[in-house]
Design an enzyme around this catalytic site. Structure first.
Site: not given
Length: 318
Positions: A211, A283
């Site tokens: 992430h 992302e």
């Protein structure tokens, strides 16, 4: 949603959330978090985590030494001993077998030397004219600095982290355990996470790796993600591998180069069976907190590249 919208002098309007628990207050400003630890009272022995009080290891009214275990608690099927912080007479406050919350007072201590304990007094005087030069408000200055760093996008300096690692390794070497290297420890131990074994023990089936916050705040790199992916797959977990480029990467035309490197790190050497336990999540990091928005076409272009790359990587590795 109970958030506070601030308007700053430069025109920005970050959303601020504050949450307080037994140990600290956490302030979140536009997705970035700072922690302000509460005053520590050594005469109150608290549990730092929720669980169950199994038993006391001393009797009510006994004298305990500093660092002497006084009770045993159960947390996620693990038994932990809590220790007295200072020497003195102990008074037990809990009931064995009951559930405890984080911050629960399990015992208090009448200290042997109360003069060594200093309480923080609330300042009731007028604010000094020269706020930043007053020694009495050093805590306020530290809080203001922390907030400025938070709003600006605080990141742990790499040299500070490396100095901490070197210091621990030096201490281990001095203790005579030369074969024990810090690099051999699981990465979550270094960076306040859970091991793959702990995730599995909790009954969870998925784990998010790579992430953007782990990469940019905790300085995790592709090599770290590769090790964590392997560990998770060995425990039968399904890995959600996050990939994505920063604003600097996109403006420099390095989107595909960065995403390819991240994909290779997460999938290098996977067997055919392991490929079935990989989920790739894209992302666009450059569109998080920058005021810029990724268009559907921009996202689809990168997703198409990811799909094409996965096909090629499967042919190369399997």
């Amino acid at each position: 949603d109970h958030g506070l919208l601030l308007t700053l002098a430069d025109g920005r309007s970050p959303v601020v959330y504050a949450e307080e628990d037994a140990n600290c207050m956490r302030v979140n400003i536009d997705g970035r978090t700072a922690t302000f630890t509460h005053e520590v009272d050594p005469t109150q022995l608290r549990s730092q985590m929720p669980g169950k009080l199994v038993r006391y290891l001393v009797q009510d009214g006994d004298h305990v030494d500093a660092n002497q275990p006084f009770c045993e608690i159960e947390v996620m099927k693990m038994y932990l001993q809590l220790k007295a912080s200072i020497p003195g007479k102990i008074t037990l406050k809990g009931m064995p077998g009951t559930t405890i919350t984080a911050g629960k007072v399990l015992a208090t201590i009448d200290p042997d030397d109360a003069d060594n304990i200093v309480s923080i007094a609330v300042c009731k005087q007028a604010w000094p004219e020269n706020l930043m030069a007053a020694a009495e408000v050093s805590g306020v200055r530290a809080a203001v600095t922390a907030c400025h760093n938070l709003i600006s996008g605080y990141e742990l300096p790499k040299d500070m982290f490396e100095r901490g690692v070197a210091s621990v390794e030096a201490g281990l070497a001095a203790a005579g355990d030369a074969k024990f290297a810090l690099s051999s420890l699981p990465l979550p131990w270094l960076q306040e996470g859970l091991s793959a074994e702990q995730v599995k023990d909790l009954g969870l089936g998925y784990v998010i790796l790579g992430h953007s916050e782990r990469r940019h705040v905790f300085r995790e790199n592709d090599a770290d993600i590769k090790k964590k992916t392997k560990a998770a797959l060995q425990q039968g977990l399904i890995v959600i591998a996050c990939v994505g480029e920063t604003l600097e990467d996109r403006e420099a035309g390095r989107t595909e180069q960065v995403v390819l490197s991240q994909l290779k790190a997460a999938t290098d050497g996977l067997s055919d069976a392991e490929w079935k336990n990989i989920v790739v999540a894209y992302e666009p990091v450059w569109a998080i907190g920058t005021g810029k928005v990724a268009s559907p076409q921009q996202a689809q272009d990168v997703i198409a590249f990811i799909r094409k790359t996965i096909v090629q990587l499967q042919q190369d590795y399997v």
